[in-house]
Design a protein around this motif. Structure first.
Motif, PDB file in Angstrom:
ATOM      1  N   ILE A  83       0.854  -1.180   0.000  1.00  0.00           N
ATOM      2  CA  ILE A  83       0.000   0.000   0.000  1.00  0.00           C
ATOM      3  C   ILE A  83       0.895   1.236   0.000  1.00  0.00           C
ATOM      4  CG2 ILE A  83      -1.737   1.324   1.271  1.00  0.00           C
ATOM      5  CD1 ILE A  83      -2.698  -1.328   2.476  1.00  0.00           C
ATOM      6  N   ASP A  84       0.611   2.166  -0.904  1.00  0.00           N
ATOM      7  CA  ASP A  84       1.350   3.425  -0.932  1.00  0.00           C
ATOM      8  C   ASP A  84       0.809   4.373   0.134  1.00  0.00           C
ATOM      9  OD1 ASP A  84       3.248   3.061  -3.039  1.00  0.00           O
ATOM     10  OD2 ASP A  84       1.617   3.214  -4.490  1.00  0.00           O
ATOM     11  N   ILE A  85       1.715   5.106   0.763  1.00  0.00           N
ATOM     12  CA  ILE A  85       1.317   6.117   1.742  1.00  0.00           C
ATOM     13  C   ILE A  85       0.618   7.276   1.037  1.00  0.00           C
ATOM     14  CG2 ILE A  85       2.225   7.814   3.379  1.00  0.00           C
ATOM     15  CD1 ILE A  85       2.298   4.950   4.360  1.00  0.00           C
TER      16      ILE A  85
ATOM     17  N   GLY B 192     -12.918   5.223 -12.290  1.00  0.00           N
ATOM     18  CA  GLY B 192     -12.532   5.028 -13.673  1.00  0.00           C
ATOM     19  C   GLY B 192     -11.200   4.324 -13.802  1.00  0.00           C
ATOM     20  N   ASN B 193     -10.872   3.878 -15.010  1.00  0.00           N
ATOM     21  CA  ASN B 193      -9.614   3.185 -15.269  1.00  0.00           C
ATOM     22  C   ASN B 193      -8.493   4.182 -15.541  1.00  0.00           C
ATOM     23  OD1 ASN B 193     -11.039   0.810 -14.975  1.00  0.00           O
ATOM     24  ND2 ASN B 193     -11.328   0.523 -17.175  1.00  0.00           N
ATOM     25  N   TRP B 194      -8.311   5.074 -14.592  1.00  0.00           N
ATOM     26  CA  TRP B 194      -7.268   6.096 -14.654  1.00  0.00           C
ATOM     27  C   TRP B 194      -6.919   6.487 -13.218  1.00  0.00           C
ATOM     28  CZ3 TRP B 194      -9.575  10.229 -12.263  1.00  0.00           C
ATOM     29  CH2 TRP B 194     -10.962  10.305 -12.335  1.00  0.00           C
ATOM     30  N   GLU B 195      -5.820   7.214 -13.067  1.00  0.00           N
ATOM     31  CA  GLU B 195      -5.290   7.501 -11.737  1.00  0.00           C
ATOM     32  C   GLU B 195      -5.420   8.981 -11.367  1.00  0.00           C
ATOM     33  OE1 GLU B 195      -2.537   5.273  -9.966  1.00  0.00           O
ATOM     34  OE2 GLU B 195      -3.657   3.668 -10.932  1.00  0.00           O
ATOM     35  N   VAL B 196      -5.790   9.241 -10.119  1.00  0.00           N
ATOM     36  CA  VAL B 196      -5.644  10.566  -9.535  1.00  0.00           C
ATOM     37  C   VAL B 196      -4.180  10.719  -9.137  1.00  0.00           C
ATOM     38  CG1 VAL B 196      -6.215  12.040  -7.561  1.00  0.00           C
ATOM     39  CG2 VAL B 196      -8.024  10.762  -8.740  1.00  0.00           C
ATOM     40  N   THR B 197      -3.532  11.769  -9.639  1.00  0.00           N
ATOM     41  CA  THR B 197      -2.096  11.932  -9.404  1.00  0.00           C
ATOM     42  C   THR B 197      -1.768  13.042  -8.415  1.00  0.00           C
ATOM     43  OG1 THR B 197      -2.091  13.229 -11.460  1.00  0.00           O
ATOM     44  CG2 THR B 197      -1.319  10.960 -11.588  1.00  0.00           C
TER      45      THR B 197
ATOM     46  N   GLU C 196      -5.877   3.146  -3.842  1.00  0.00           N
ATOM     47  CA  GLU C 196      -6.016   2.404  -5.092  1.00  0.00           C
ATOM     48  C   GLU C 196      -6.672   1.043  -4.848  1.00  0.00           C
ATOM     49  OE1 GLU C 196      -2.113   2.192  -6.787  1.00  0.00           O
ATOM     50  OE2 GLU C 196      -1.336   0.847  -5.252  1.00  0.00           O
ATOM     51  N   LYS C 197      -7.566   1.010  -3.851  1.00  0.00           N
ATOM     52  CA  LYS C 197      -8.169  -0.264  -3.475  1.00  0.00           C
ATOM     53  C   LYS C 197      -9.078  -0.840  -4.561  1.00  0.00           C
ATOM     54  CE  LYS C 197     -12.081   1.573  -0.767  1.00  0.00           C
ATOM     55  NZ  LYS C 197     -12.725   1.534   0.575  1.00  0.00           N
ATOM     56  N   ASP C 198      -9.566  -0.002  -5.502  1.00  0.00           N
ATOM     57  CA  ASP C 198     -10.387  -0.554  -6.594  1.00  0.00           C
ATOM     58  C   ASP C 198      -9.541  -0.835  -7.837  1.00  0.00           C
ATOM     59  OD1 ASP C 198      -9.924   1.905  -7.810  1.00  0.00           O
ATOM     60  OD2 ASP C 198     -12.013   2.218  -8.381  1.00  0.00           O
ATOM     61  N   GLY C 199      -8.211  -0.726  -7.695  1.00  0.00           N
ATOM     62  CA  GLY C 199      -7.303  -1.011  -8.797  1.00  0.00           C
ATOM     63  C   GLY C 199      -6.679   0.218  -9.412  1.00  0.00           C
ATOM     64  N   TYR C 200      -7.221   1.403  -9.086  1.00  0.00           N
ATOM     65  CA  TYR C 200      -6.670   2.674  -9.559  1.00  0.00           C
ATOM     66  C   TYR C 200      -6.721   3.672  -8.409  1.00  0.00           C
ATOM     67  CZ  TYR C 200      -7.125   0.717 -14.251  1.00  0.00           C
ATOM     68  OH  TYR C 200      -7.005  -0.091 -15.355  1.00  0.00           O
ATOM     69  N   ASN C 201      -5.800   4.616  -8.388  1.00  0.00           N
ATOM     70  CA  ASN C 201      -5.777   5.574  -7.291  1.00  0.00           C
ATOM     71  C   ASN C 201      -6.918   6.572  -7.429  1.00  0.00           C
ATOM     72  OD1 ASN C 201      -4.381   6.529  -4.886  1.00  0.00           O
ATOM     73  ND2 ASN C 201      -3.912   8.359  -6.079  1.00  0.00           N
ATOM     74  N   HIS C 202      -7.805   6.608  -6.404  1.00  0.00           N
ATOM     75  CA  HIS C 202      -8.977   7.482  -6.462  1.00  0.00           C
ATOM     76  C   HIS C 202      -9.248   8.143  -5.108  1.00  0.00           C
ATOM     77  CE1 HIS C 202     -10.325   7.048 -10.528  1.00  0.00           C
ATOM     78  NE2 HIS C 202     -10.222   5.729 -10.469  1.00  0.00           N
ATOM     79  N   ILE C 203     -10.195   9.075  -5.125  1.00  0.00           N
ATOM     80  CA  ILE C 203     -10.530   9.871  -3.952  1.00  0.00           C
ATOM     81  C   ILE C 203     -11.781   9.287  -3.285  1.00  0.00           C
ATOM     82  CG2 ILE C 203     -11.210  12.173  -3.130  1.00  0.00           C
ATOM     83  CD1 ILE C 203      -9.787  13.304  -5.634  1.00  0.00           C
TER      84      ILE C 203
ATOM     85  N   SER D 253      -2.524  -3.255 -10.950  1.00  0.00           N
ATOM     86  CA  SER D 253      -2.064  -4.565 -11.419  1.00  0.00           C
ATOM     87  C   SER D 253      -0.859  -4.441 -12.337  1.00  0.00           C
ATOM     88  CB  SER D 253      -3.205  -5.302 -12.129  1.00  0.00           C
ATOM     89  OG  SER D 253      -3.668  -4.566 -13.249  1.00  0.00           O
ATOM     90  N   PHE D 254      -0.831  -3.408 -13.186  1.00  0.00           N
ATOM     91  CA  PHE D 254       0.313  -3.166 -14.068  1.00  0.00           C
ATOM     92  C   PHE D 254       1.549  -2.811 -13.241  1.00  0.00           C
ATOM     93  CE2 PHE D 254       2.974  -0.486 -16.784  1.00  0.00           C
ATOM     94  CZ  PHE D 254       3.026  -1.221 -17.963  1.00  0.00           C
ATOM     95  N   LYS D 255       1.354  -2.026 -12.200  1.00  0.00           N
ATOM     96  CA  LYS D 255       2.459  -1.578 -11.362  1.00  0.00           C
ATOM     97  C   LYS D 255       2.987  -2.689 -10.457  1.00  0.00           C
ATOM     98  CE  LYS D 255       1.400   1.136  -7.908  1.00  0.00           C
ATOM     99  NZ  LYS D 255       1.040   2.323  -7.098  1.00  0.00           N
ATOM    100  N   LYS D 256       2.088  -3.494  -9.912  1.00  0.00           N
ATOM    101  CA  LYS D 256       2.480  -4.442  -8.867  1.00  0.00           C
ATOM    102  C   LYS D 256       2.807  -5.839  -9.386  1.00  0.00           C
ATOM    103  CE  LYS D 256      -0.082  -1.874  -5.355  1.00  0.00           C
ATOM    104  NZ  LYS D 256      -1.173  -1.840  -4.351  1.00  0.00           N
ATOM    105  N   VAL D 257       2.830  -6.015 -10.709  1.00  0.00           N
ATOM    106  CA  VAL D 257       3.150  -7.325 -11.278  1.00  0.00           C
ATOM    107  C   VAL D 257       4.581  -7.742 -10.932  1.00  0.00           C
ATOM    108  CG1 VAL D 257       3.981  -6.431 -13.502  1.00  0.00           C
ATOM    109  CG2 VAL D 257       2.975  -8.713 -13.391  1.00  0.00           C
ATOM    110  N   THR D 258       5.435  -6.780 -10.608  1.00  0.00           N
ATOM    111  CA  THR D 258       6.837  -7.083 -10.306  1.00  0.00           C
ATOM    112  C   THR D 258       7.055  -7.506  -8.857  1.00  0.00           C
ATOM    113  OG1 THR D 258       7.318  -4.774  -9.745  1.00  0.00           O
ATOM    114  CG2 THR D 258       7.590  -5.422 -12.050  1.00  0.00           C
ATOM    115  N   GLN D 259       5.971  -7.582  -8.063  1.00  0.00           N
ATOM    116  CA  GLN D 259       6.105  -7.882  -6.643  1.00  0.00           C
ATOM    117  C   GLN D 259       6.890  -9.164  -6.396  1.00  0.00           C
ATOM    118  OE1 GLN D 259       5.236  -5.715  -4.538  1.00  0.00           O
ATOM    119  NE2 GLN D 259       5.360  -6.731  -2.557  1.00  0.00           N
ATOM    120  N   ASN D 260       7.858  -9.083  -5.495  1.00  0.00           N
ATOM    121  CA  ASN D 260       8.745 -10.176  -5.069  1.00  0.00           C
ATOM    122  C   ASN D 260       9.751 -10.608  -6.125  1.00  0.00           C
ATOM    123  OD1 ASN D 260       7.711 -10.450  -2.433  1.00  0.00           O
ATOM    124  ND2 ASN D 260       6.000 -11.696  -3.191  1.00  0.00           N
TER     125      ASN D 260
END
Length: 744
Positions: free
Chosen positions: A325-327, A367-372, A344-351, A553-560
């Motif tokens: 989880i990102d701070i 939506g399938n986009w990120e709040v930055t 980003e609990k629904d898969g994308y960072n949202h408010i 999912s795109f970001k965290k595929v590299t986990q471990n």
């Protein structure tokens, strides 16, 4: 090529403009002469009246700084609040207003400690009295006004102090601070670097209490670096640095009460064996403190509400993730103590909007986009302002939306990177816009419509200067690699001929959540790529799996398995680019810095049939050598995931080296230690692999200072020319021969 899908976002330079471009960019232009320096607005602060803003201005002729007030409507300068020329203390480098804006903290003689931390001398300037008051007689850290403006709290020698500005009396509130053992209210090295904050204390809303984090780093292993300097003997810098799997600081939360001059430790109602406290923040209720607790694996994040009167705690929010989880820095308490939170609990960072007890009221953005970025909440209109990548992951736009999730409006109009600074009453915003073709522009805009009101500052002079140089467009596209459409940019020589073969240099960073392919104005490296394009190279950058702003999912595929999928993507992208009719597949190189150096090393070793050369600057050579918070977030501990650490670390693949390798590091790198390069060099030597390398004395992770950057980039350019440029030199020789014949 069927593998490439080009969708350009920037316009081509018209042919008449290209003809006018004759000058070539030199390395001195970039790193010595500041030829391409862009104008900026420094330390912008919106005044509480919502009608004015302040800026820190620097006068290059008098070498003085001033805080100047401007009117939003007219953009005219209203007055100068204070100038360093008038207070005889040298020029100040930073400033902070008290809440009521009657006083200003001015910073002088700042010196860097680590990436974000500084020591400095500070004075309080009283605007109405036109007077200054020393905060301390020595250099201090993180001085912060109390909300009522009567006190300044700060850190000094690992302890916390409070200065009473009315009585001029200073009170020490902690006493056990000791170098490399106990730190009060200021973060340790790893928190500063990886949780990105230094001030680990916060004032309550009524200015009567200070909450702070205490770090006991007694059992954290020490790391030492030789400092060579100019003396006969070197010295050492020794500090606590927890490498992956090693002991962290033991952290605890405390509240100091100014009325009774007492400190009480806070306990939350959950048993944590090994945990972090990455954020603390008082709510609008002066008796209620919020604190974020996170387990060591960083896949559980709890938001606690702590009653300072009763020393009781309530769990308001608990999030879990299979990876990490990102701070969030976007926690905002509204008047009713309901709060805004990003996740980003629904898969994308949202408010999200929660009530004061942590019950979800609604998800504000979807939506399938990120709040930055989250800019704030206007309580008068129930409107939230934020930045997102809804208009394409390489772009940034500013939006408004109602708290109930309705009436979303795109406020920015130009395609590229937009960033907003709102007035205190949210009636205006100053937009900073840039793109790959447009240097930074600062404009005043209406908050209701986003429409332009006035231009504040542009970089037309820079654009005009650049028009004299031979430059190439940066082409944005996607490349389909390993089942994913990856963002890419490419720079070709200005006189590009599709019938010729060109060497290719790839650049990447590739770290989790990062982004290098973005529609924004040039960095210094972009000018270097233009310099290389002038010499006949194609330069390209691909953001592979693991990078950011395309969903969790795109970001965290590299986990471990850091370095597995990212390397596979770079190798495959290089293969596909090598199939282009104008790319010489026998002359493809790759380079990167830090995580990018880890990647470029791996790519050369594992992709020895694809890459001819690589440059690795300040690389991680084994994740066993890097710090706990960053490494374990993505890799767990070495004790739990030994194979993940070892199978993808360059140090274990040196036997595969076939091409040319340049290894660079600063000996004073407190972040990625020189140990990484020394151990990698030793492994290469024992494997009987030839390589080039350079160590820059006493230089940190940024490897800069004086002539250093110019020297480094000359070295890298020379290495590229020697390893990839042999045919370029022959082509130039042939070109000169032809010119001689024509003249004859």
């Amino acid at each position: 090529m069927k593998h490439l899908k080009f969708s350009l976002f920037i316009s081509l330079f018209i042919s008449t403009f290209l003809i006018a471009q004759t000058k070539e960019i030199t390395l001195e232009d970039i790193w010595s002469d500041n030829t391409f320096r862009a104008e900026r607005m420094d330390i912008l602060h919106s005044m509480a009246n919502g009608q004015q803003y302040s800026v820190l201005n620097f006068d290059r002729y008098s070498r003085s700084t001033s805080i100047d007030i401007y009117d939003y409507k007219t953009l005219e300068k209203v007055k100068t609040l204070v100038s360093s020329a008038d207070i005889d203390l040298g020029h100040f480098t930073n400033y902070t207003f008290s809440k009521d804006e009657s006083k200003i903290l001015l910073a002088f003689a700042e010196e860097s400690i680590f990436r974000r931390s500084t020591l400095g001398k500070y004075v309080v300037f009283n605007i109405s009295e036109n007077s200054i008051q020393n905060v301390a007689d020595h250099k201090i850290q993180e001085p912060t006004f109390s909300p009522d403006g009567k006190y300044v709290a700060y850190g000094y020698m690992n302890n916390l102090y409070v200065k009473d500005l009315d009585s001029d009396k200073t009170t020490q509130i902690t006493f056990d601070g000791k170098k490399n053992e106990i730190i009060n209210g200021i973060t340790d090295w790893v928190y500063e670097e990886e949780f990105a904050f230094v001030r680990a204390f916060d004032w309550s809303a009524d200015s009567k209490k200070i909450a702070f984090i205490r770090f006991d780093e007694t059992n954290v292993p020490e790391f030492s670096m030789d400092v060579y300097g100019n003396g006969l003997y070197q010295t050492q810098q020794v500090f606590k640095y927890p490498k992956a799997g090693e002991a962290n600081s033991i952290v605890s939360l405390h509240i100091y009460d100014l009325n009774v001059n007492e400190t009480e430790e806070v306990k939350v109602n959950k048993t944590y064996n090994d945990f972090y406290i990455p954020r603390i923040k008082w709510t609008n209720n002066p008796d209620v403190l919020s604190a974020q607790y996170m387990n060591r694996h960083q896949n559980e994040l709890d938001l606690w509400l702590i009653n300072a009167k009763t020393n009781t705690s309530t769990l308001a929010l608990a999030e879990k993730d299979k990876a990490y989880i990102d701070i969030t820095d976007n926690l905002t308490f509204l008047k009713d103590n309901s709060f805004i939170w990003t996740s980003e609990k629904d898969g994308y960072n949202h408010i999200y909007h929660y009530d004061k007890n942590g019950k979800l009221i609604n998800q504000v953005t979807k939506g399938n986009w990120e709040v930055t970025n989250y800019y704030g909440y206007d309580e008068n209109t129930n409107t939230i302002f934020y930045q997102s990548v809804e208009n394409g992951s390489i772009n940034r736009d500013v939006y408004s939306i109602k708290l109930n999730g309705r009436d979303k409006t795109r406020l920015t109009k130009s395609e590229g990177t937009n960033s907003a600074a709102f007035s205190a009453d949210f009636s205006y915003f100053i937009n900073t816009f840039s793109s790959a073709t447009t240097p930074p522009e600062y404009t005043l805009n209406s908050t209701t419509s986003g429409n332009l009101i006035k231009s504040i500052k542009d970089n037309d002079v820079l654009s005009q200067n650049l028009s004299d140089y031979k430059t190439s467009k940066k082409e944005f596209s996607t490349i389909h690699v390993n089942g994913n459409d990856l963002n890419m940019w490419m720079i070709k020589p200005a006189d590009f001929d599709e019938n010729k073969l060109y060497p290719l240099l790839m650049y990447q960073y590739s770290g989790p959540g990062s982004q290098q392919v973005a529609n924004r104005w040039n960095s210094a490296n972009d000018y270097w790529y233009q310099h290389l394009a002038q010499q006949g190279y194609i330069v390209a950058c691909v953001d592979g799996r693991g990078t950011g702003f395309k969903g969790a999912s795109f970001k965290k595929v590299t986990q471990n398995e850091l370095g597995k999928y990212e390397v596979e993507d770079q190798i495959q992208a290089a293969k596909q680019l090598g199939e282009l009719p104008f790319v010489d597949a026998s002359r493809i190189g790759i380079w990167g810095w830090s995580y990018g150096g880890f990647m470029s090393s791996n790519c050369l070793f594992k992709g020895n049939d694809v890459f001819k050369m690589a440059i690795a600057v300040a690389p991680v050579s084994s994740w066993r050598f890097y710090d706990t918070i960053y490494t374990e977030r993505y890799m767990s501990t070495p004790q739990e995931n030994a194979s993940g650490y070892d199978e993808n670390s360059p140090i274990n693949h040196v036997d595969k080296l076939k091409g040319d390798f340049l290894l660079v590091h600063g000996s004073g790198d407190d972040n990625v230690h020189l140990q990484n390069t020394m151990r990698l060099a030793e492994a290469l030597i024992q494997a009987d692999k030839q390589f080039d390398w350079a160590v820059y004395p006493d230089k940190n992770h940024g490897i800069h200072g004086g002539n250093t950057r110019l020297h480094l980039y000359k070295k890298m350019t020379h290495f590229i020319n020697e390893t990839l440029g042999d045919k370029i030199e022959k082509q130039e020789a042939e070109k000169q021969k032809e010119q001689v014949k024509i003249k004859g």
